[in-house]
Enzyme design. Structure first.
Site, mmCIF file in Angstrom:
data_model
loop_
_atom_site.group_PDB
_atom_site.id
_atom_site.type_symbol
_atom_site.label_atom_id
_atom_site.label_comp_id
_atom_site.label_asym_id
_atom_site.label_seq_id
_atom_site.Cartn_x
_atom_site.Cartn_y
_atom_site.Cartn_z
ATOM 1 N N ILE A 103 12.036 49.061 10.770
ATOM 2 C CA ILE A 103 11.869 49.487 12.432
ATOM 3 C C ILE A 103 11.839 48.567 13.318
ATOM 4 O O ILE A 103 11.504 47.375 12.815
ATOM 5 C CB ILE A 103 10.489 50.494 11.891
ATOM 6 C CG1 ILE A 103 10.411 51.190 13.496
ATOM 7 C CG2 ILE A 103 9.398 49.776 11.762
ATOM 8 C CD1 ILE A 103 9.151 52.327 13.568
ATOM 9 N N CYS A 104 12.076 48.788 14.524
ATOM 10 C CA CYS A 104 12.140 48.069 15.659
ATOM 11 C C CYS A 104 12.747 46.578 15.245
ATOM 12 O O CYS A 104 13.906 46.500 14.721
ATOM 13 C CB CYS A 104 10.461 47.644 16.060
ATOM 14 S SG CYS A 104 10.034 47.041 17.395
ATOM 15 N N ASP A 105 12.206 45.565 15.352
ATOM 16 C CA ASP A 105 13.065 44.160 15.496
ATOM 17 C C ASP A 105 13.277 43.949 13.945
ATOM 18 O O ASP A 105 14.222 43.008 13.683
ATOM 19 C CB ASP A 105 12.344 43.171 16.158
ATOM 20 C CG ASP A 105 13.215 41.966 16.535
ATOM 21 O OD1 ASP A 105 14.335 42.626 17.356
ATOM 22 O OD2 ASP A 105 13.039 40.772 16.488
#
Length: 194
Positions: A103-105
């Site tokens: 998830i995300c970065d």
């Protein structure tokens, strides 16, 4: 023996991005237990200030046959060179058909490692993914969505911790059908319709 769900930690990990799902996975009757893994045995401090002592390191892995999934929360550390050895763990998991959820970065980390080049995926906008992952070649597989599951990869953007958790719970079979939908509605909306 319970199967292990590994959560990868770096300094600056986004503590909330795996919190919804880890609590559900760690319930006594799921058949799973949550364990953490890091580059080394030093405590890792989250963006929120939680200090976590990892259960495993990359040099002290559990047996692959005992691992059910690798979850990679985002955070501020995934572009740092010293965290790139995590690629070997992702490669090991995918080569053994162990699902990987990022998830995300952490999706940028996967993109830079070439792990998103042949599966549908999402992240923190395509432009962000391309600028943060110079080796990324998965443009044609990018999906504008909160969270995407394709094969043994689950990806999500940074605003989709609940959607991310839903796909993980479904993949592991922790919650299914109406129970999963009810869980999702409660955590997404804060209530169930009357």
């Amino acid at each position: 023996m319970k199967k292990i769900v590994l959560i990868a930690l770096t300094d600056g990990f986004a503590d909330w991005e795996a919190s919804y799902v880890s609590a559900e996975i760690n319930e006594p009757d799921t058949g799973y237990q949550v364990k953490t893994i890091a580059i080394d045995q030093e405590p890792k401090t989250s963006m929120g200030g939680f200090r976590v002592l990892p259960d495993y390191t990359l040099n002290d892995l559990p047996e692959a046959s005992h691992v059910a999934m690798l979850i990679i929360p985002g955070g501020t550390g995934w572009r740092a060179e010293h965290n790139q050895p995590f690629r070997s763990l992702v490669d090991l998991c995918l080569s053994r058909n162990i699902p990987v959820a990022a998830i995300c970065d952490a999706t940028t980390f996967l993109g830079n490692g070439g792990f998103l080049d042949h599966n549908k995926h999402t992240g923190n906008m395509l432009a962000n993914l391309k600028s943060g992952a110079p080796n990324y070649k998965g443009d044609s597989y990018y999906v504008e969505a909160q969270s995407v599951s394709d094969g043994n990869l689950i990806t999500a953007n940074g605003s989709a911790a609940v959607e991310f958790s839903r796909l993980i719970l479904e993949k592991l079979g922790v919650l299914e059908g109406d129970r999963l939908e009810e869980w999702y509605r409660v955590f997404k909306n804060g209530y169930l319709p009357a």
